[in-house]
Design an enzyme around this catalytic site. Structure first.
Site, mmCIF file in Angstrom:
data_model
loop_
_atom_site.group_PDB
_atom_site.id
_atom_site.type_symbol
_atom_site.label_atom_id
_atom_site.label_comp_id
_atom_site.label_asym_id
_atom_site.label_seq_id
_atom_site.Cartn_x
_atom_site.Cartn_y
_atom_site.Cartn_z
ATOM 1 N N PRO A 16 0.825 -1.111 -0.110
ATOM 2 C CG PRO A 16 0.089 -0.996 2.286
ATOM 3 C CD PRO A 16 0.933 -2.004 1.281
ATOM 4 C CB CYS A 100 3.845 4.673 8.154
ATOM 5 S SG CYS A 100 3.768 6.268 7.296
ATOM 6 C CE LYS A 140 6.153 -2.567 5.222
ATOM 7 N NZ LYS A 140 5.635 -1.376 4.347
ATOM 8 C CG ASN A 201 8.904 -3.729 1.592
ATOM 9 O OD1 ASN A 201 8.565 -2.733 2.284
ATOM 10 N ND2 ASN A 201 8.571 -3.537 0.136
ATOM 11 N N GLY A 202 11.880 -4.107 0.361
ATOM 12 C CA GLY A 202 13.012 -3.262 0.335
ATOM 13 C C GLY A 202 13.979 -3.350 -0.731
#
Length: 348
Positions: A16, A100, A140, A201-202
Protein backbone atom coordinates in the site's frame (compact mmCIF):
# COMPACT_ATOMS: atom_id res chain seq x y z
CA UNK A 1 2.10 -19.11 -0.38
CA UNK A 2 -1.15 -19.72 1.48
CA UNK A 3 -3.08 -16.95 3.20
CA UNK A 4 -5.93 -18.38 5.22
CA UNK A 5 -8.13 -20.16 2.69
CA UNK A 6 -6.41 -18.34 -0.16
CA UNK A 7 -3.48 -19.84 -2.08
CA UNK A 8 -1.45 -17.16 -3.87
CA UNK A 9 1.02 -19.65 -5.25
CA UNK A 10 4.19 -17.81 -6.30
CA UNK A 11 2.42 -14.52 -6.94
CA UNK A 12 3.66 -11.43 -5.12
CA UNK A 13 2.20 -8.78 -2.84
CA UNK A 14 1.90 -5.11 -3.81
CA UNK A 15 2.53 -2.65 -0.98
CA UNK A 16 0.00 0.00 0.00
CA UNK A 17 1.41 3.38 -1.02
CA UNK A 18 -0.08 6.76 -0.20
CA UNK A 19 -1.54 8.57 -3.22
CA UNK A 20 -0.49 5.66 -5.44
CA UNK A 21 -2.43 2.51 -4.53
CA UNK A 22 -5.76 3.54 -6.00
CA UNK A 23 -8.03 1.25 -8.02
CA UNK A 24 -6.37 1.94 -11.43
CA UNK A 25 -2.92 1.14 -10.04
CA UNK A 26 -4.17 -2.00 -8.29
CA UNK A 27 -6.02 -3.27 -11.34
CA UNK A 28 -3.02 -2.89 -13.64
CA UNK A 29 -0.75 -4.69 -11.16
CA UNK A 30 -3.27 -7.53 -11.05
CA UNK A 31 -3.48 -7.66 -14.86
CA UNK A 32 0.26 -8.23 -14.96
CA UNK A 33 0.18 -10.99 -12.37
CA UNK A 34 0.35 -9.50 -8.86
CA UNK A 35 -1.16 -11.82 -6.27
CA UNK A 36 -2.59 -9.46 -3.67
CA UNK A 37 -2.83 -5.68 -3.68
CA UNK A 38 -3.67 -3.29 -0.85
CA UNK A 39 -5.86 -0.27 -0.56
CA UNK A 40 -4.05 2.82 0.67
CA UNK A 41 -3.29 3.06 4.38
CA UNK A 42 -6.41 4.22 6.21
CA UNK A 43 -7.02 5.59 9.68
CA UNK A 44 -8.88 3.25 12.02
CA UNK A 45 -10.33 6.28 13.79
CA UNK A 46 -11.43 7.71 10.46
CA UNK A 47 -13.37 4.55 9.64
CA UNK A 48 -15.06 4.41 13.03
CA UNK A 49 -15.97 8.10 12.82
CA UNK A 50 -17.30 7.68 9.26
CA UNK A 51 -14.94 10.25 7.78
CA UNK A 52 -15.49 10.45 4.03
CA UNK A 53 -11.78 10.46 3.11
CA UNK A 54 -11.08 7.36 5.22
CA UNK A 55 -14.04 5.47 3.78
CA UNK A 56 -12.97 6.44 0.26
CA UNK A 57 -9.46 5.14 0.89
CA UNK A 58 -10.47 1.54 1.50
CA UNK A 59 -13.21 1.28 -1.13
CA UNK A 60 -12.66 -1.47 -3.68
CA UNK A 61 -14.67 -3.57 -6.13
CA UNK A 62 -15.24 -7.31 -6.02
CA UNK A 63 -13.18 -7.91 -9.15
CA UNK A 64 -10.10 -6.60 -7.30
CA UNK A 65 -10.00 -9.53 -4.91
CA UNK A 66 -7.84 -10.86 -3.42
CA UNK A 67 -7.17 -7.57 -1.68
CA UNK A 68 -5.93 -6.31 1.67
CA UNK A 69 -6.78 -3.26 3.76
CA UNK A 70 -4.05 -1.58 5.79
CA UNK A 71 -4.97 0.28 8.97
CA UNK A 72 -3.08 2.75 11.09
CA UNK A 73 -3.99 3.45 14.69
CA UNK A 74 -2.78 3.44 18.28
CA UNK A 75 -5.94 2.72 20.28
CA UNK A 76 -7.12 -0.89 20.65
CA UNK A 77 -10.79 0.06 20.82
CA UNK A 78 -10.68 2.02 17.57
CA UNK A 79 -8.86 -0.80 15.81
CA UNK A 80 -11.36 -3.35 17.11
CA UNK A 81 -14.26 -1.26 15.84
CA UNK A 82 -12.57 -0.53 12.52
CA UNK A 83 -11.90 -4.21 11.84
CA UNK A 84 -15.49 -5.03 12.83
CA UNK A 85 -16.67 -2.56 10.19
CA UNK A 86 -14.16 -3.54 7.50
CA UNK A 87 -14.77 -7.28 7.72
CA UNK A 88 -18.31 -6.73 6.41
CA UNK A 89 -16.67 -6.00 3.06
CA UNK A 90 -14.77 -9.29 3.15
CA UNK A 91 -11.17 -8.29 2.41
CA UNK A 92 -8.69 -11.15 2.22
CA UNK A 93 -6.24 -9.58 4.67
CA UNK A 94 -6.23 -6.75 7.23
CA UNK A 95 -2.88 -5.20 8.06
CA UNK A 96 -1.68 -2.88 10.83
CA UNK A 97 1.10 -0.47 9.89
CA UNK A 98 3.98 -0.17 12.35
CA UNK A 99 6.39 0.73 9.57
CA UNK A 100 5.42 4.18 8.28
CA UNK A 101 8.23 6.61 9.13
CA UNK A 102 6.69 9.80 7.70
CA UNK A 103 6.88 12.59 10.28
CA UNK A 104 3.22 13.55 9.92
CA UNK A 105 2.41 10.00 11.03
CA UNK A 106 5.02 9.34 13.72
CA UNK A 107 4.47 12.69 15.47
CA UNK A 108 1.02 11.40 16.43
CA UNK A 109 2.54 8.21 17.91
CA UNK A 110 1.44 6.16 14.92
CA UNK A 111 3.21 3.88 12.47
CA UNK A 112 6.91 3.33 13.22
CA UNK A 113 6.65 5.38 16.42
CA UNK A 114 5.06 2.30 18.05
CA UNK A 115 8.11 0.11 17.40
CA UNK A 116 9.50 1.08 20.81
CA UNK A 117 6.31 0.07 22.60
CA UNK A 118 5.91 -3.71 22.34
CA UNK A 119 3.18 -3.75 25.01
CA UNK A 120 0.98 -1.37 23.01
CA UNK A 121 1.85 -3.19 19.80
CA UNK A 122 0.64 -6.44 21.27
CA UNK A 123 -2.61 -4.88 22.49
CA UNK A 124 -3.31 -3.43 19.06
CA UNK A 125 -2.67 -6.68 17.20
CA UNK A 126 -4.71 -8.65 19.73
CA UNK A 127 -7.67 -6.27 19.37
CA UNK A 128 -7.63 -6.64 15.60
CA UNK A 129 -7.35 -10.42 15.68
CA UNK A 130 -10.23 -10.69 18.15
CA UNK A 131 -12.47 -8.72 15.79
CA UNK A 132 -11.32 -10.24 12.50
CA UNK A 133 -12.83 -13.74 12.88
CA UNK A 134 -11.42 -15.83 10.00
CA UNK A 135 -9.81 -12.92 8.12
CA UNK A 136 -6.01 -13.06 8.55
CA UNK A 137 -4.34 -10.13 10.28
CA UNK A 138 -0.85 -9.08 9.23
CA UNK A 139 1.69 -6.68 10.71
CA UNK A 140 3.99 -4.32 8.77
CA UNK A 141 7.27 -3.71 10.61
CA UNK A 142 10.58 -1.92 10.24
CA UNK A 143 13.79 -3.07 11.88
CA UNK A 144 13.59 -0.53 14.70
CA UNK A 145 14.03 3.17 15.35
CA UNK A 146 17.62 3.13 14.03
CA UNK A 147 20.28 0.64 13.01
CA UNK A 148 21.64 1.03 16.54
CA UNK A 149 18.23 0.23 18.03
CA UNK A 150 17.10 -2.80 16.04
CA UNK A 151 14.32 -4.68 17.85
CA UNK A 152 12.67 -6.47 14.93
CA UNK A 153 13.01 -9.90 16.58
CA UNK A 154 11.07 -8.72 19.62
CA UNK A 155 8.45 -6.97 17.43
CA UNK A 156 7.99 -10.07 15.29
CA UNK A 157 7.56 -12.24 18.36
CA UNK A 158 4.97 -9.84 19.79
CA UNK A 159 3.06 -9.95 16.50
CA UNK A 160 3.07 -13.75 16.46
CA UNK A 161 2.19 -14.11 20.15
CA UNK A 162 -0.87 -11.89 19.72
CA UNK A 163 -2.31 -13.76 16.78
CA UNK A 164 -0.89 -12.22 13.63
CA UNK A 165 -1.01 -14.57 10.65
CA UNK A 166 1.98 -13.11 8.82
CA UNK A 167 4.58 -10.35 9.01
CA UNK A 168 5.77 -7.87 6.40
CA UNK A 169 9.27 -6.57 7.01
CA UNK A 170 10.67 -3.44 5.42
CA UNK A 171 14.36 -4.12 5.97
CA UNK A 172 15.27 -0.58 7.00
CA UNK A 173 15.12 1.27 10.29
CA UNK A 174 12.75 4.16 10.92
CA UNK A 175 15.47 6.78 10.46
CA UNK A 176 17.01 5.15 7.38
CA UNK A 177 16.60 6.83 4.02
CA UNK A 178 15.74 5.05 0.81
CA UNK A 179 19.28 5.59 -0.44
CA UNK A 180 20.51 3.44 2.46
CA UNK A 181 20.91 -0.22 1.55
CA UNK A 182 18.22 -2.42 3.14
CA UNK A 183 19.49 -4.95 5.68
CA UNK A 184 18.02 -8.14 4.26
CA UNK A 185 19.90 -10.26 6.80
CA UNK A 186 17.32 -9.29 9.43
CA UNK A 187 14.55 -10.80 7.35
CA UNK A 188 16.40 -14.11 7.52
CA UNK A 189 16.80 -13.79 11.30
CA UNK A 190 13.09 -13.16 11.74
CA UNK A 191 12.24 -16.08 9.46
CA UNK A 192 14.34 -18.34 11.70
CA UNK A 193 12.75 -16.95 14.87
CA UNK A 194 9.01 -17.18 14.16
CA UNK A 195 6.63 -19.80 12.85
CA UNK A 196 4.29 -17.57 10.83
CA UNK A 197 5.04 -16.52 7.23
CA UNK A 198 7.51 -13.67 6.72
CA UNK A 199 7.22 -11.39 3.70
CA UNK A 200 10.29 -9.39 2.66
CA UNK A 201 10.26 -5.81 1.41
CA UNK A 202 12.96 -3.31 0.50
CA UNK A 203 14.57 -2.20 -2.79
CA UNK A 204 13.06 -4.78 -5.12
CA UNK A 205 13.14 -3.40 -8.65
CA UNK A 206 13.83 -6.41 -10.88
CA UNK A 207 13.02 -10.13 -10.95
CA UNK A 208 16.62 -10.81 -9.99
CA UNK A 209 16.21 -8.67 -6.86
CA UNK A 210 13.25 -10.83 -5.87
CA UNK A 211 15.15 -14.05 -6.54
CA UNK A 212 18.10 -12.75 -4.52
CA UNK A 213 16.01 -11.73 -1.52
CA UNK A 214 14.18 -15.03 -1.46
CA UNK A 215 17.43 -17.00 -1.71
CA UNK A 216 19.27 -14.93 0.90
CA UNK A 217 16.49 -14.72 3.49
CA UNK A 218 14.26 -17.78 2.89
CA UNK A 219 11.27 -15.43 3.17
CA UNK A 220 7.92 -16.88 2.17
CA UNK A 221 7.20 -14.18 -0.40
CA UNK A 222 8.00 -10.56 -1.12
CA UNK A 223 6.08 -7.31 -1.28
CA UNK A 224 6.85 -4.85 -4.07
CA UNK A 225 6.54 -1.12 -3.39
CA UNK A 226 8.54 1.45 -5.39
CA UNK A 227 9.54 -1.30 -7.80
CA UNK A 228 5.96 -1.38 -9.11
CA UNK A 229 5.74 2.35 -9.91
CA UNK A 230 5.36 2.56 -13.66
CA UNK A 231 6.51 -1.04 -13.67
CA UNK A 232 3.68 -3.56 -13.36
CA UNK A 233 5.83 -5.56 -15.77
CA UNK A 234 7.89 -6.77 -12.82
CA UNK A 235 5.12 -9.22 -11.94
CA UNK A 236 4.88 -10.82 -15.38
CA UNK A 237 8.67 -10.84 -15.73
CA UNK A 238 9.02 -12.63 -12.39
CA UNK A 239 6.36 -15.19 -13.35
CA UNK A 240 8.19 -15.86 -16.62
CA UNK A 241 11.49 -16.18 -14.77
CA UNK A 242 10.01 -18.81 -12.46
CA UNK A 243 8.45 -20.69 -15.36
CA UNK A 244 11.35 -20.73 -17.80
CA UNK A 245 14.37 -19.54 -15.84
CA UNK A 246 14.77 -16.54 -18.12
CA UNK A 247 13.90 -12.91 -17.50
CA UNK A 248 12.22 -11.58 -20.68
CA UNK A 249 13.69 -8.19 -19.89
CA UNK A 250 12.28 -4.70 -19.91
CA UNK A 251 9.09 -4.08 -21.89
CA UNK A 252 9.16 -2.67 -25.40
CA UNK A 253 8.31 0.96 -26.02
CA UNK A 254 4.99 -0.16 -27.51
CA UNK A 255 4.15 -2.21 -24.41
CA UNK A 256 4.90 0.79 -22.21
CA UNK A 257 2.73 2.96 -24.46
CA UNK A 258 -0.20 0.53 -24.31
CA UNK A 259 -0.03 0.14 -20.54
CA UNK A 260 0.45 3.81 -19.72
CA UNK A 261 -2.53 4.75 -21.90
CA UNK A 262 -4.60 2.02 -20.26
CA UNK A 263 -3.63 3.48 -16.88
CA UNK A 264 -4.73 6.93 -18.05
CA UNK A 265 -8.07 5.55 -19.21
CA UNK A 266 -8.66 3.84 -15.86
CA UNK A 267 -7.83 7.08 -14.04
CA UNK A 268 -10.29 8.92 -16.26
CA UNK A 269 -13.05 6.50 -15.24
CA UNK A 270 -12.17 6.72 -11.55
CA UNK A 271 -11.80 10.49 -11.08
CA UNK A 272 -13.03 13.84 -12.30
CA UNK A 273 -11.18 15.01 -15.42
CA UNK A 274 -8.90 17.50 -13.68
CA UNK A 275 -7.95 15.06 -10.90
CA UNK A 276 -7.33 12.24 -13.36
CA UNK A 277 -5.01 14.45 -15.41
CA UNK A 278 -3.00 15.38 -12.33
CA UNK A 279 -2.67 11.78 -11.15
CA UNK A 280 -1.70 10.60 -14.62
CA UNK A 281 1.36 12.87 -14.81
CA UNK A 282 3.51 11.04 -12.26
CA UNK A 283 2.43 7.62 -13.50
CA UNK A 284 3.36 8.44 -17.10
CA UNK A 285 6.78 9.69 -16.00
CA UNK A 286 7.33 6.50 -13.98
CA UNK A 287 6.42 4.33 -16.98
CA UNK A 288 9.03 6.02 -19.16
CA UNK A 289 11.74 6.77 -16.59
CA UNK A 290 14.06 4.06 -17.95
CA UNK A 291 13.75 5.28 -21.53
CA UNK A 292 15.76 7.91 -23.36
CA UNK A 293 14.16 11.32 -23.63
CA UNK A 294 12.70 11.22 -20.11
CA UNK A 295 13.60 14.84 -19.41
CA UNK A 296 11.91 15.99 -22.61
CA UNK A 297 8.84 13.94 -21.67
CA UNK A 298 8.72 15.45 -18.17
CA UNK A 299 8.61 18.99 -19.57
CA UNK A 300 5.69 18.15 -21.85
CA UNK A 301 3.70 16.05 -19.39
CA UNK A 302 3.96 18.54 -16.54
CA UNK A 303 2.35 21.22 -18.70
CA UNK A 304 -0.41 18.97 -20.08
CA UNK A 305 -3.95 20.03 -19.23
CA UNK A 306 -6.01 16.89 -19.86
CA UNK A 307 -5.89 13.12 -20.17
CA UNK A 308 -6.46 13.49 -23.92
CA UNK A 309 -3.45 15.80 -24.19
CA UNK A 310 -1.35 13.39 -22.13
CA UNK A 311 -2.26 10.46 -24.37
CA UNK A 312 -1.25 12.50 -27.43
CA UNK A 313 2.12 13.18 -25.76
CA UNK A 314 2.54 9.47 -25.01
CA UNK A 315 1.91 8.57 -28.68
CA UNK A 316 4.36 11.18 -29.93
CA UNK A 317 7.03 10.26 -27.39
CA UNK A 318 6.78 6.55 -28.21
CA UNK A 319 7.07 7.22 -31.94
CA UNK A 320 10.25 9.17 -31.31
CA UNK A 321 11.63 6.40 -29.08
CA UNK A 322 11.00 3.81 -31.80
CA UNK A 323 12.74 6.08 -34.30
CA UNK A 324 15.80 6.51 -32.05
CA UNK A 325 15.18 10.26 -31.88
CA UNK A 326 16.54 10.91 -28.39
CA UNK A 327 20.19 10.84 -27.27
CA UNK A 328 21.04 8.37 -24.48
CA UNK A 329 20.04 9.39 -20.96
CA UNK A 330 22.17 8.83 -17.88
CA UNK A 331 20.01 6.00 -16.59
CA UNK A 332 22.23 5.40 -13.62
CA UNK A 333 21.62 8.98 -12.49
CA UNK A 334 17.87 8.74 -13.07
CA UNK A 335 17.67 5.50 -11.10
CA UNK A 336 19.75 7.02 -8.31
CA UNK A 337 17.38 9.98 -8.08
CA UNK A 338 14.35 7.69 -8.22
CA UNK A 339 15.84 5.52 -5.47
CA UNK A 340 16.11 8.54 -3.21
CA UNK A 341 12.82 10.19 -4.14
CA UNK A 342 10.17 8.68 -6.39
CA UNK A 343 9.05 12.09 -7.67
CA UNK A 344 12.64 12.61 -8.80
CA UNK A 345 11.78 15.33 -11.32
CA UNK A 346 10.83 17.71 -8.48
CA UNK A 347 14.48 17.87 -7.42
CA UNK A 348 15.24 20.11 -10.36
Amino acid sequence: MKLGKLDLGSKLFVAPMADVSDAPFRKICKEYGAGLTFTQMVSAKGIVDNEFYALRQFAYSRDEKPIGVQLIGNEPDYLYQAVTEIKRYKPDLIDINFGCSVQNVTKHNLGAAILDNPLLMGELVKAMVSAADDIPVSVKLRLGQSINRVNILESAQVAQDNGASLIFIHARARNSRYKDKPMWEWIKKVKEAVDIPVIGNGSLFTPQDIINMTAETSCDSVMIARGALGNPFIFSRYAEYLKNGVDPGEPSFNEIEKTSIHHCELLSKEYADNIAAIKAKKNIIWYYKNCDGINALIEKIISAKSIENEIEIIHDHTEKLNAGFYPPEDRELINKKFGERVVFWLDK
